[in-house]
Design a protein around this motif. Structure first.
Motif, mmCIF file in Angstrom:
data_model
loop_
_atom_site.group_PDB
_atom_site.id
_atom_site.type_symbol
_atom_site.label_atom_id
_atom_site.label_comp_id
_atom_site.label_asym_id
_atom_site.label_seq_id
_atom_site.Cartn_x
_atom_site.Cartn_y
_atom_site.Cartn_z
ATOM 1 N N GLU A 27 0.866 -1.216 0.061
ATOM 2 C CA GLU A 27 -0.246 -0.079 -0.254
ATOM 3 C C GLU A 27 0.897 1.333 0.032
ATOM 4 N N ILE A 28 2.012 1.078 0.784
ATOM 5 C CA ILE A 28 2.861 2.306 0.521
ATOM 6 C C ILE A 28 3.484 2.585 -0.737
ATOM 7 N N ALA A 29 3.850 1.370 -1.534
ATOM 8 C CA ALA A 29 4.194 1.587 -2.971
ATOM 9 C C ALA A 29 2.981 2.016 -3.861
ATOM 10 N N GLU A 30 1.787 1.440 -3.642
ATOM 11 C CA GLU A 30 0.676 2.097 -4.405
ATOM 12 C C GLU A 30 0.365 3.495 -4.286
ATOM 13 N N GLY A 42 15.271 -3.534 -3.125
ATOM 14 C CA GLY A 42 14.404 -3.876 -1.849
ATOM 15 C C GLY A 42 13.187 -3.391 -2.156
ATOM 16 N N LEU A 43 12.533 -2.669 -0.971
ATOM 17 C CA LEU A 43 11.091 -2.295 -0.977
ATOM 18 C C LEU A 43 10.776 -1.379 -2.150
ATOM 19 N N PRO A 44 11.603 -0.373 -2.761
ATOM 20 C CA PRO A 44 10.971 0.296 -3.798
ATOM 21 C C PRO A 44 10.882 -0.428 -4.955
ATOM 22 N N THR A 45 11.289 -1.628 -5.242
ATOM 23 C CA THR A 45 11.027 -2.167 -6.460
ATOM 24 C C THR A 45 9.490 -2.501 -6.592
ATOM 25 N N LEU A 46 8.856 -2.605 -5.628
ATOM 26 C CA LEU A 46 7.373 -2.761 -5.595
ATOM 27 C C LEU A 46 6.785 -1.702 -6.130
ATOM 28 N N VAL A 47 7.160 -0.549 -6.398
ATOM 29 C CA VAL A 47 6.186 0.793 -6.755
ATOM 30 C C VAL A 47 6.069 0.232 -8.431
ATOM 31 N N SER A 48 6.921 -0.510 -8.948
ATOM 32 C CA SER A 48 6.801 -0.584 -10.618
ATOM 33 C C SER A 48 5.486 -1.398 -10.841
ATOM 34 N N ASN A 49 5.193 -2.181 -9.900
ATOM 35 C CA ASN A 49 3.830 -2.711 -10.079
ATOM 36 C C ASN A 49 2.393 -1.964 -9.972
ATOM 37 N N TYR A 50 2.688 -0.681 -9.443
ATOM 38 C CA TYR A 50 1.390 0.126 -9.186
ATOM 39 C C TYR A 50 1.367 1.454 -10.086
ATOM 40 N N LEU A 51 2.407 1.468 -11.006
ATOM 41 C CA LEU A 51 2.507 2.844 -11.705
ATOM 42 C C LEU A 51 1.312 3.005 -12.605
ATOM 43 N N GLU A 94 3.215 7.713 -18.859
ATOM 44 C CA GLU A 94 4.321 7.215 -19.425
ATOM 45 C C GLU A 94 5.232 7.544 -18.541
ATOM 46 N N ILE A 95 5.950 6.361 -17.599
ATOM 47 C CA ILE A 95 7.074 6.802 -16.565
ATOM 48 C C ILE A 95 8.057 5.748 -17.003
ATOM 49 N N ILE A 96 9.151 6.114 -17.469
ATOM 50 C CA ILE A 96 10.401 5.374 -18.019
ATOM 51 C C ILE A 96 11.125 4.866 -16.593
ATOM 52 N N LEU A 97 11.340 3.676 -16.381
ATOM 53 C CA LEU A 97 12.255 3.297 -15.376
ATOM 54 C C LEU A 97 13.506 2.822 -15.864
ATOM 55 N N HIS A 98 14.681 3.483 -14.846
ATOM 56 C CA HIS A 98 15.944 3.223 -15.163
ATOM 57 C C HIS A 98 16.489 2.304 -14.115
ATOM 58 N N THR A 99 17.201 1.336 -14.451
ATOM 59 C CA THR A 99 18.083 0.450 -13.679
ATOM 60 C C THR A 99 19.227 0.761 -13.888
ATOM 61 N N GLU A 100 20.128 0.706 -12.667
ATOM 62 C CA GLU A 100 21.630 1.013 -12.833
ATOM 63 C C GLU A 100 22.488 0.088 -13.335
ATOM 64 N N ASN A 101 21.816 -1.338 -13.574
ATOM 65 C CA ASN A 101 22.665 -2.237 -14.191
ATOM 66 C C ASN A 101 22.566 -2.054 -15.630
ATOM 67 N N GLY A 102 21.940 -0.969 -16.297
ATOM 68 C CA GLY A 102 21.920 -0.595 -17.569
ATOM 69 C C GLY A 102 20.845 -0.736 -18.331
ATOM 70 N N MET A 103 19.572 -0.386 -18.047
ATOM 71 C CA MET A 103 18.347 -0.528 -18.968
ATOM 72 C C MET A 103 17.739 0.811 -18.700
ATOM 73 N N LEU A 104 16.915 1.078 -19.701
ATOM 74 C CA LEU A 104 15.785 2.081 -19.707
ATOM 75 C C LEU A 104 14.431 1.327 -20.152
ATOM 76 N N GLY A 105 13.357 1.654 -19.609
ATOM 77 C CA GLY A 105 12.284 1.139 -20.073
ATOM 78 C C GLY A 105 11.887 -0.191 -19.437
ATOM 79 N N MET A 106 12.251 -0.322 -18.215
ATOM 80 C CA MET A 106 11.956 -1.591 -17.319
ATOM 81 C C MET A 106 10.457 -1.579 -16.973
ATOM 82 N N GLY A 107 9.812 -2.560 -17.093
ATOM 83 C CA GLY A 107 8.237 -3.045 -16.766
ATOM 84 C C GLY A 107 8.038 -3.639 -15.305
ATOM 85 N N PRO A 108 7.183 -4.077 -15.064
ATOM 86 C CA PRO A 108 6.993 -4.853 -13.853
ATOM 87 C C PRO A 108 8.042 -6.138 -13.506
ATOM 88 N N GLU A 109 7.852 -6.630 -12.461
ATOM 89 C CA GLU A 109 8.224 -7.882 -11.973
ATOM 90 C C GLU A 109 7.734 -8.863 -12.913
#
Length: 222
Positions: free
Chosen positions: A10-13, A30-39, A44-59
């Protein structure tokens, strides 16, 4: 919601509702990854991950996992149309260069003026794990933290001054917790939203902080 507190989901949502359309955002391990499931699907929100990706979707759901497609926390994720991949060094250049609009991080402690402690408890047997948190904390235009307000021992994790090793000074813009949402800054913490029947006076007792409020209608405000 259970009683006067939100679950982690619910915090993430709730946090996800505050991400603006068109934002480039990084979600911490950790906990912040849950946010991707509630966007919101209409933004249009473009997710970046530090190991080298733009445009990441949900888990990724079970049965649809690509072992080569993971976020920085090694969690299997999905990709959205238009996703791109790049070198780790380029990814950190994006983080340090001010190209991210928002990052969401977890924390051990956050001070009322926005100092962040999220990489070590300082205990002799603690395993330091700063990762890219320092780069995100000083590079993102807005830094949101999500965490439970109290530790397992019942102590407030929103504090006057951090007692754990600090990741960044005055970097946290907003704090999302299971009991309330706070804006942070040089003048201290301001309660902007309460969870359930939680009152500002209860939060003051828990945190030991004066806590101002931006809404006169908040229960317990004085």
């Amino acid at each position: 919601m259970s009683g006067n507190s939100w679950s982690r989901a619910e915090i993430a949502e709730r946090l996800a509702q505050d991400i603006p359309d068109g934002a480039y955002m990084n979600l911490g391990i950790g906990l912040p990854t849950l946010v991707s499931n509630y966007l919101p699907s209409d933004r249009e929100i473009i997710l970046h991950t530090e190991n080298g990706m733009l445009g990441m979707g949900p888990e990724a759901a079970a049965g649809h996992i690509d072992p080569d497609l993971v976020n920085a926390g090694k969690i299997p994720v999905t990709e959205l149309p238009g996703a791109s991949y790049f070198h780790h060094g380029d990814s950190f250049g994006m983080m340090r260069g001010g190209h991210l609009d928002v990052c969401v991080l977890g924390a051990f402690q956050v001070s009322q003026t926005g100092d962040l402690a999220n990489w070590s408890t300082g205990a002799p047997d603690a395993i330091p794990a700063v990762g890219g948190a320092m780069d995100l904390a000083i590079g993102a235009k807005s830094v949101y933290v999500m965490m439970e307000l109290a530790s397992k021992s019942g102590a407030s994790k929103l504090v006057d001054v951090c007692t754990y090793p600090v990741t960044g000074i005055g970097c946290v813009t907003r704090l999302y917790t299971d009991r309330a949402i706070f804006d942070l800054g040089p003048d201290g913490a301001t309660v902007i939203e309460l969870v359930g029947d939680t009152t500002v006076d209860e939060l003051r007792e828990l945190t030991g902080l004066a806590l101002s409020t931006s809404l006169a209608s908040l229960k317990g405000a004085s």
